[in-house]
Design a protein around this motif. Structure first.
Motif, PDB file in Angstrom:
ATOM      1  N   SER A 331     -48.619  -7.818 -37.531  1.00 23.09           N
ATOM      2  CA  SER A 331     -48.562  -9.229 -37.892  1.00 23.09           C
ATOM      3  C   SER A 331     -47.708  -9.938 -36.858  1.00 23.09           C
ATOM      4  O   SER A 331     -46.514  -9.642 -36.724  1.00 23.09           O
ATOM      5  N   ALA A 332     -48.343 -10.845 -36.118  1.00 28.36           N
ATOM      6  CA  ALA A 332     -47.589 -11.609 -35.122  1.00 28.36           C
ATOM      7  C   ALA A 332     -46.607 -12.527 -35.834  1.00 28.36           C
ATOM      8  O   ALA A 332     -45.533 -12.825 -35.336  1.00 28.36           O
ATOM      9  N   ALA A 333     -46.992 -12.965 -37.030  1.00 29.26           N
ATOM     10  CA  ALA A 333     -46.140 -13.902 -37.763  1.00 29.26           C
ATOM     11  C   ALA A 333     -44.824 -13.251 -38.175  1.00 29.26           C
ATOM     12  O   ALA A 333     -43.746 -13.818 -38.005  1.00 29.26           O
ATOM     13  N   THR A 334     -44.904 -12.036 -38.725  1.00 26.18           N
ATOM     14  CA  THR A 334     -43.673 -11.394 -39.216  1.00 26.18           C
ATOM     15  C   THR A 334     -43.110 -10.386 -38.219  1.00 26.18           C
ATOM     16  O   THR A 334     -41.990  -9.903 -38.383  1.00 26.18           O
ATOM     17  N   GLY A 335     -43.932 -10.037 -37.198  1.00 28.24           N
ATOM     18  CA  GLY A 335     -43.457  -9.046 -36.222  1.00 28.24           C
ATOM     19  C   GLY A 335     -43.675  -7.617 -36.707  1.00 28.24           C
ATOM     20  O   GLY A 335     -43.304  -6.644 -36.044  1.00 28.24           O
ATOM     21  N   GLN A 336     -44.314  -7.474 -37.877  1.00 27.36           N
ATOM     22  CA  GLN A 336     -44.536  -6.145 -38.470  1.00 27.36           C
ATOM     23  C   GLN A 336     -45.293  -5.215 -37.505  1.00 27.36           C
ATOM     24  O   GLN A 336     -46.344  -5.580 -36.972  1.00 27.36           O
ATOM     25  N   ARG A 337     -44.709  -4.029 -37.267  1.00 32.12           N
ATOM     26  CA  ARG A 337     -45.297  -2.972 -36.432  1.00 32.12           C
ATOM     27  C   ARG A 337     -45.557  -3.340 -34.963  1.00 32.12           C
ATOM     28  O   ARG A 337     -46.140  -2.557 -34.238  1.00 32.12           O
ATOM     29  N   LEU A 338     -45.145  -4.537 -34.539  1.00 34.30           N
ATOM     30  CA  LEU A 338     -45.410  -4.893 -33.144  1.00 34.30           C
ATOM     31  C   LEU A 338     -44.690  -3.983 -32.140  1.00 34.30           C
ATOM     32  O   LEU A 338     -45.265  -3.613 -31.127  1.00 34.30           O
ATOM     33  N   PRO A 339     -43.418  -3.610 -32.420  1.00 32.29           N
ATOM     34  CA  PRO A 339     -42.744  -2.736 -31.448  1.00 32.29           C
ATOM     35  C   PRO A 339     -43.494  -1.418 -31.242  1.00 32.29           C
ATOM     36  O   PRO A 339     -43.429  -0.809 -30.180  1.00 32.29           O
ATOM     37  N   LYS A 340     -44.250  -0.998 -32.265  1.00 35.78           N
ATOM     38  CA  LYS A 340     -44.992   0.269 -32.162  1.00 35.78           C
ATOM     39  C   LYS A 340     -46.078   0.167 -31.083  1.00 35.78           C
ATOM     40  O   LYS A 340     -46.557   1.181 -30.571  1.00 35.78           O
ATOM     41  N   LEU A 341     -46.463  -1.073 -30.749  1.00 33.52           N
ATOM     42  CA  LEU A 341     -47.503  -1.263 -29.742  1.00 33.52           C
ATOM     43  C   LEU A 341     -47.129  -0.569 -28.434  1.00 33.52           C
ATOM     44  O   LEU A 341     -47.965   0.048 -27.779  1.00 33.52           O
ATOM     45  N   PHE A 342     -45.830  -0.652 -28.074  1.00 32.97           N
ATOM     46  CA  PHE A 342     -45.412  -0.023 -26.808  1.00 32.97           C
ATOM     47  C   PHE A 342     -45.569   1.493 -26.861  1.00 32.97           C
ATOM     48  O   PHE A 342     -45.968   2.118 -25.895  1.00 32.97           O
TER      49      PHE A 342
END
Length: 442
Positions: A331-342
């Motif tokens: 979720s771009a809005a909450t930032g959920q799981r975005l760091p896992k993208l790296f």
């Protein structure tokens, strides 16, 4: 290494598509099971003198026009010019130099890109030879006389084009940073994802020279490693008058994908996979890139403990031509799981660069052949002598066989599955090249 991009430009009806088809020749391969790969392709992979490049055909440029379609085609041609490494500018010897040619030439000069001037429809040097000189007046170098219809002068033209490749690609070649293209339809949250990643990593956004307003390269440093994110303005939805243009808006995606190592296909969780999403994923698959499917707006979905599992299965069914893709729910809005993208990007990069020794590869192949006999036809059975890995990014394997015709698509896929079950290769496509060796060559 990303392949150079060559764009064919010129005003309408000077023979751009004819030249495109001649240059693309037999190389436009229609890939089975890949959606969105149509025969009226505006891009193709070409090879000349062992150099590979991507060729783009643009709509006719009418420099001053109020007609909506034509002015949008001009915009698309401008995108192609901005993203191309070399431009082939076509004019028509029979119509002579016209005012519109001069205006196109001015556009090209502003782009500061290398331009090769092709004077088309010169199917007889005796008859039209002298008329070619008129085009020196454009002031963009020596005109190359060609006839797309009769295939004359095509070699000379390509010789001129490939001369410009080395310099264009060396700069990017030295850049070791992983390049990630974030692609998808409009409003799925591509830019929001990049902005959120930026916010959490607090890095100054650098607009790298040469990128257009449609694709901005952003460097993000995560845990000390720099990554380059290529953001594309999304593909627009079809409306009636834009059907023709829809083909051209895909140029942005193609060029972004071409420059990337890994492609993140962003999908709207609420909408699910659309035909356009499948088309975009198809482009990345066809070009042998690493693929991560990021399902955005996951925070807006009602969930229970099985939701992710069920949703992934549904996605895999539709995107069955990329069974190797990695999936991430964010979720771009909450930032959920975005760091896992790296983490996922790093894992896919590792797989893209994985090398399997020939010995181990042939053991797996022997086992696969023992489990499932190779196909045969009229009493002749396929023999696979040996297989070796010849490249990475994507991992590329050459198999030597007794008869290419017997190596059915389904058997190649079976071998791919065996190799994948042994080594994973998650997130990256694999490429197989089949070579024939007669019994006596052994």
């Amino acid at each position: 290494m990303s392949k150079p991009v060559v764009a064919i430009v010129g005003r309408p009806n000077v023979g751009k598509s004819t030249l495109f088809n001649v240059l693309a020749g037999e190389t436009i391969s229609i890939v089975k099971d890949t959606p969105g790969v149509t025969r009226d392709r505006i891009y193709a992979d070409c090879t000349w003198l062992n150099m590979n490049f991507t060729l783009i055909d643009t709509g006719g440029i009418e420099p001053d026009t109020s007609d909506v379609i034509l002015s949008q085609m001009r915009e698309q041609a401008e995108i192609a010019i901005a993203t191309a490494d070399v431009i082939v500018f076509i004019v028509d010897v029979r119509q002579g130099l016209v005012d519109a040619d001069t205006k196109v030439a001015d556009m090209l000069r502003k782009s500061r890109k290398p331009v090769v001037l092709a004077v088309n429809k010169v199917d007889s040097y005796e008859k039209f030879g002298n008329d070619v000189y008129e085009f020196y007046n454009l002031g963009i170098g020596d005109p190359v006389p060609v006839s797309a219809a009769s295939r004359l002068g095509i070699g000379d033209l390509l010789d001129e084009v490939v001369k410009y490749f080395d310099c264009a690609k060396l700069e990017e070649e030295e850049d070791e940073r992983p390049r990630i293209a974030v692609v998808g339809k409009p409003n799925v949250g591509k830019s929001s994802i990049i902005n959120k990643l930026l916010g959490e990593n607090r890095v100054i956004v650098s607009d790298i020279a040469g990128t257009t307003r449609d694709a901005v390269d952003t460097e993000i440093i995560h845990d000390g490693t720099p990554y380059v994110f290529i953001d594309t303005a999304g593909l627009r939805r079809k409306s009636k008058i834009h059907e023709e243009l829809e083909r051209y808006s895909i140029i942005r995606t193609v060029t972004a994908v071409e420059r990337a190592d890994i492609v993140v296909v962003v999908i709207d969780a609420k909408e699910g996979v659309t035909e356009q999403d499948a088309k975009i994923a198809g482009i990345a698959h066809e070009r042998g890139k690493g693929i991560i499917v990021a399902v955005n707006k996951w925070d807006a979905i009602e969930k229970n403990d099985k939701t992710i599992y069920e949703y992934t299965n549904k996605l895999k069914e539709i995107l069955s031509f990329i069974p190797y893709a990695e999936y991430l729910f964010v979720s771009a809005a909450t930032g959920q799981r975005l760091p896992k993208l790296f983490e996922v990007i790093d894992a896919v990069r590792q797989n893209q660069n994985l090398r399997v020794s020939t010995g181990v590869l042939n053991e797996i192949m022997a086992e696969a052949v023992a489990m499932q006999q190779p196909p045969s036809d009229k009493g002749k059975r396929l023999k696979i002598y040996y297989m070796t890995q010849v490249a990475v990014k994507p991992p590329t394997f050459v198999a030597f066989v007794n008869d290419k015709e017997l190596m059915h698509f389904s058997y190649v896929r079976y071998l791919e599955n065996q190799i994948r079950s042994a080594f994973g290769f998650r997130g990256t496509s694999l490429k197989f090249v089949i070579r024939e060796r007669k019994e006596k060559d052994q």
